[in-house]
Design a protein around this motif. Structure first.
Motif, PDB file in Angstrom:
ATOM      1  N   THR A 139     -42.679  98.895 -17.188  1.00  0.00           N
ATOM      2  CA  THR A 139     -41.811  98.029 -17.992  1.00  0.00           C
ATOM      3  C   THR A 139     -41.115  98.904 -19.035  1.00  0.00           C
ATOM      4  O   THR A 139     -41.654  99.157 -20.122  1.00  0.00           O
ATOM      5  N   ALA A 140     -39.937  99.359 -18.707  1.00  0.00           N
ATOM      6  CA  ALA A 140     -39.182 100.271 -19.574  1.00  0.00           C
ATOM      7  C   ALA A 140     -37.749 100.338 -19.063  1.00  0.00           C
ATOM      8  O   ALA A 140     -37.397  99.710 -18.057  1.00  0.00           O
ATOM      9  N   LYS A 141     -36.927 101.102 -19.760  1.00  0.00           N
ATOM     10  CA  LYS A 141     -35.546 101.329 -19.351  1.00  0.00           C
ATOM     11  C   LYS A 141     -35.390 102.746 -18.820  1.00  0.00           C
ATOM     12  O   LYS A 141     -36.054 103.674 -19.291  1.00  0.00           O
ATOM     13  N   VAL A 142     -34.501 102.900 -17.843  1.00  0.00           N
ATOM     14  CA  VAL A 142     -34.088 104.230 -17.414  1.00  0.00           C
ATOM     15  C   VAL A 142     -32.807 104.550 -18.171  1.00  0.00           C
ATOM     16  O   VAL A 142     -31.778 103.909 -17.972  1.00  0.00           O
ATOM     17  N   THR A 143     -32.877 105.516 -19.063  1.00  0.00           N
ATOM     18  CA  THR A 143     -31.740 105.824 -19.940  1.00  0.00           C
ATOM     19  C   THR A 143     -31.004 107.088 -19.531  1.00  0.00           C
ATOM     20  O   THR A 143     -30.039 107.476 -20.183  1.00  0.00           O
ATOM     21  N   GLY A 144     -31.446 107.727 -18.471  1.00  0.00           N
ATOM     22  CA  GLY A 144     -30.747 108.916 -17.994  1.00  0.00           C
ATOM     23  C   GLY A 144     -31.199 109.291 -16.600  1.00  0.00           C
ATOM     24  O   GLY A 144     -32.376 109.126 -16.251  1.00  0.00           O
ATOM     25  N   ILE A 145     -30.261 109.754 -15.786  1.00  0.00           N
ATOM     26  CA  ILE A 145     -30.571 110.208 -14.431  1.00  0.00           C
ATOM     27  C   ILE A 145     -29.978 111.600 -14.250  1.00  0.00           C
ATOM     28  O   ILE A 145     -28.766 111.790 -14.388  1.00  0.00           O
TER      29      ILE A 145
ATOM     30  N   LEU B 108     -38.227 106.232  -6.550  1.00  0.00           N
ATOM     31  CA  LEU B 108     -38.036 105.597  -7.841  1.00  0.00           C
ATOM     32  C   LEU B 108     -36.950 104.540  -7.726  1.00  0.00           C
ATOM     33  O   LEU B 108     -35.811 104.850  -7.383  1.00  0.00           O
ATOM     34  N   ILE B 109     -37.294 103.292  -8.019  1.00  0.00           N
ATOM     35  CA  ILE B 109     -36.338 102.187  -7.995  1.00  0.00           C
ATOM     36  C   ILE B 109     -35.967 101.850  -9.430  1.00  0.00           C
ATOM     37  O   ILE B 109     -36.837 101.525 -10.245  1.00  0.00           O
ATOM     38  N   VAL B 110     -34.686 101.940  -9.741  1.00  0.00           N
ATOM     39  CA  VAL B 110     -34.192 101.676 -11.094  1.00  0.00           C
ATOM     40  C   VAL B 110     -33.643 100.255 -11.132  1.00  0.00           C
ATOM     41  O   VAL B 110     -32.572  99.969 -10.599  1.00  0.00           O
ATOM     42  N   GLY B 111     -34.374  99.340 -11.741  1.00  0.00           N
ATOM     43  CA  GLY B 111     -33.951  97.946 -11.820  1.00  0.00           C
ATOM     44  C   GLY B 111     -34.792  97.058 -10.933  1.00  0.00           C
ATOM     45  O   GLY B 111     -35.039  97.390  -9.765  1.00  0.00           O
ATOM     46  N   GLY B 112     -35.225  95.922 -11.491  1.00  0.00           N
ATOM     47  CA  GLY B 112     -36.081  95.008 -10.742  1.00  0.00           C
ATOM     48  C   GLY B 112     -35.473  93.648 -10.524  1.00  0.00           C
ATOM     49  O   GLY B 112     -36.193  92.651 -10.411  1.00  0.00           O
ATOM     50  N   GLY B 113     -34.129  93.591 -10.453  1.00  0.00           N
ATOM     51  CA  GLY B 113     -33.454  92.329 -10.164  1.00  0.00           C
ATOM     52  C   GLY B 113     -33.464  92.050  -8.674  1.00  0.00           C
ATOM     53  O   GLY B 113     -34.386  92.443  -7.956  1.00  0.00           O
TER      54      GLY B 113
ATOM     55  N   VAL C  97     -38.917 100.676 -12.130  1.00  0.00           N
ATOM     56  CA  VAL C  97     -38.783 100.646 -13.579  1.00  0.00           C
ATOM     57  C   VAL C  97     -37.772  99.574 -13.965  1.00  0.00           C
ATOM     58  O   VAL C  97     -36.638  99.569 -13.470  1.00  0.00           O
ATOM     59  N   ASP C  98     -38.185  98.655 -14.833  1.00  0.00           N
ATOM     60  CA  ASP C  98     -37.289  97.610 -15.315  1.00  0.00           C
ATOM     61  C   ASP C  98     -37.804  97.130 -16.667  1.00  0.00           C
ATOM     62  O   ASP C  98     -39.017  97.012 -16.849  1.00  0.00           O
ATOM     63  N   PRO C  99     -36.914  96.846 -17.621  1.00  0.00           N
ATOM     64  CA  PRO C  99     -37.388  96.370 -18.932  1.00  0.00           C
ATOM     65  C   PRO C  99     -37.978  94.974 -18.900  1.00  0.00           C
ATOM     66  O   PRO C  99     -38.675  94.575 -19.838  1.00  0.00           O
ATOM     67  N   LEU C 100     -37.707  94.212 -17.839  1.00  0.00           N
ATOM     68  CA  LEU C 100     -38.246  92.862 -17.709  1.00  0.00           C
ATOM     69  C   LEU C 100     -39.333  92.839 -16.640  1.00  0.00           C
ATOM     70  O   LEU C 100     -39.231  93.549 -15.631  1.00  0.00           O
ATOM     71  N   PRO C 101     -40.355  92.001 -16.797  1.00  0.00           N
ATOM     72  CA  PRO C 101     -41.430  91.949 -15.805  1.00  0.00           C
ATOM     73  C   PRO C 101     -41.165  90.954 -14.670  1.00  0.00           C
ATOM     74  O   PRO C 101     -42.087  90.563 -13.971  1.00  0.00           O
TER      75      PRO C 101
END
Length: 462
Positions: free
Chosen positions: A74-80, A5-10, A34-38
């Protein structure tokens, strides 16, 4: 099949996924990002986007176009919850849900670091996203259009033609110089406005700018900016920006139509502190040099990785005071490439390799045909440094599809000039339609009912 699982697509997230697709065998692991931006944004180009030298869409790289074997959410990870290897996924407009994983790669990047200065949150804008860069460009051009319709000497006219940038690092200086370059070109298109009316101020709390280059080089940049009508205020702090009036520690004040904040970044707090992975005092996730997450006792936390601005990665070159890599694009890209190789190595029972990168130099654009390059004690200034800046970043832009779009845009601008059309109204796309849209007429008001006359029997009784 293990799930990554990769958190962030920058920067770091995109490159990690991109390189995992290259190094993993078919069926060896499942990769989810998972990233809120495409898209991924190439941040070094944002000053040129703000100056109208690069088309905004050309500075971003589509995830779905270039990541063929990665599952994209396309979403946010709000907890780990790494103790149970689960992450909370929060899609926009939907209910959060849990996702399990075997390895987590945290690459959620950074956000603008601000201070509780009155008026900054309400009146300033950062430069950490392509949306912000477009807003800065459109606002500057829109301010010229509004000011040209006002009489000379009008206080509002002077305010609209005054731009303030806070922060004298690389991002601040490049943004400041590019905006000054754009304003200088706009003066020729607005004969009602003189060059002297356009005021540009950069506020820097330290005694110098651009600590990444030598002191003589930074002093040359100061002189170059002064010759172009841009004022740099060193050892000065912003104390207030209420109502768009920038007040400083020296007692000066500048009513401004555009305030850009570039005074540093901090690790994304939503992700870095929204889970159980260890962080250091600055809020970054602690890692060792091979990019695996470690706790306060330097024990490796199995299955957890981090890279980029959100990670405190040891600097093996020993060139930095705090012993960790600075949050910039050079490190994020290279760390991601090393992380992908190390993660594949661990999956195959092999040993990971430490990340090591010695910075070979720094290059900055200072507007059209002007720049600065520093490598050790060697420095190039002016036109050739500007060519080096564009050459380096043109090649560093990921994917050939995006490189060609940027290079093609530069070629067009060479002959046609930069695009100075502002589309600020796009932020309210329905305003024009709503203004003229027909609406149902309100229902006719019912006629008031006259009070009934009293009955004769009641009247006689009274």
């Amino acid at each position: 099949m293990p799930k990554i699982l990769i958190v962030g697509g920058g920067y770091a997230g995109f490159y990690t996924a991109w390189k995992l697709e290259k190094h993993l065998r078919r069926g060896e692991a499942e990769v989810v990002m998972v990233d809120p931006l495409p898209y991924m944004t190439y941040l070094p180009f944002l000053p040129e986007v703000a100056a109208g030298s690069i088309e905004a869409r050309h500075t971003v790289v589509s995830h779905r176009r270039h990541l063929k074997r990665t599952t994209l959410i396309t979403a946010k990870v709000t907890g780990i919850d790494h103790a149970n290897k689960t992450a909370t996924i929060s899609p926009e407009g939907g209910e959060p849900y849990e996702m399990t994983y075997d390895h987590i790669v945290v690459t959620a990047g950074s956000v603008s670091r601000t201070f509780p200065i009155p008026g900054i949150a309400e009146n300033a804008v950062g430069l950490k996203s392509v949306e912000e860069a477009v807003y800065v460009r459109d606002t500057l051009i829109s301010n010229f259009e509004k000011a040209s319709a006002l009489p000379a000497g009008d206080p509002l006219r002077q305010r609209l033609l005054t731009t303030v940038v806070v922060g004298g690092g690389f991002a601040g200086i490049e943004t400041f110089a590019e905006l000054r370059s754009l304003a200088s070109s706009l003066v020729g298109k607005y004969p009602e406005i003189s060059f002297e009316e356009t005021q540009f101020h950069l506020i820097e709390a330290m005694g110098r700018i651009m600590p990444e280059v030598s002191l003589p080089t930074s002093e040359w940049v100061l002189k170059d900016l002064a010759q172009r009508g841009a004022n740099v205020h060193l050892e000065t702090q912003v104390t207030s920006a209420v109502d768009g009036i920038v007040e400083t520690s020296t007692g000066e004040s500048y009513p401004s139509g555009l305030i850009v904040w570039t005074a540093g970044v901090m690790a994304n707090p939503t992700v870095a502190r929204g889970g159980d992975l260890p962080t250091e005092p600055r809020g970054r996730i602690t890692t060792q040099a091979d990019l695996r997450v470690v706790d306060a006792d330097k024990n490796v936390i199995e299955g957890a990785w981090a890279a980029g601005d959100i990670a405190a990665v040891p600097d093996k070159t020993g060139g930095l005071p705090d012993g960790t890599c600075v949050p910039n694009a050079q490190h994020a890209v290279r760390q991601a490439k090393r992380l992908a190789k190390n993660l594949v190595a661990v999956l195959r029972g092999e040993q990971p390799v430490d990340y090591f990168h010695k910075n070979l130099g720094a290059v900055a654009g200072l507007g059209l045909y002007d720049g600065v390059f520093q490598s050790g004690k060697f420095a190039i200034k002016g036109f050739f440094a500007w060519v080096a800046h564009r050459g380096y970043h043109g090649l560093a832009m990921p994917t050939w599809e995006r490189k060609w779009r940027v290079l093609w845009g530069w070629w067009h601008n060479l002959w046609l000039g930069r695009d100075t059309v502002q589309l600020k109204a796009v932020t309210q796309p329905r305003a024009f339609f709503e203004a003229y849209a027909s609406r149902p007429k309100p229902p006719a008001a019912e006629a008031p009912v006259a009070p009934a006359e009293k009955a004769p029997v009641e009247a006689a009784a009274k």
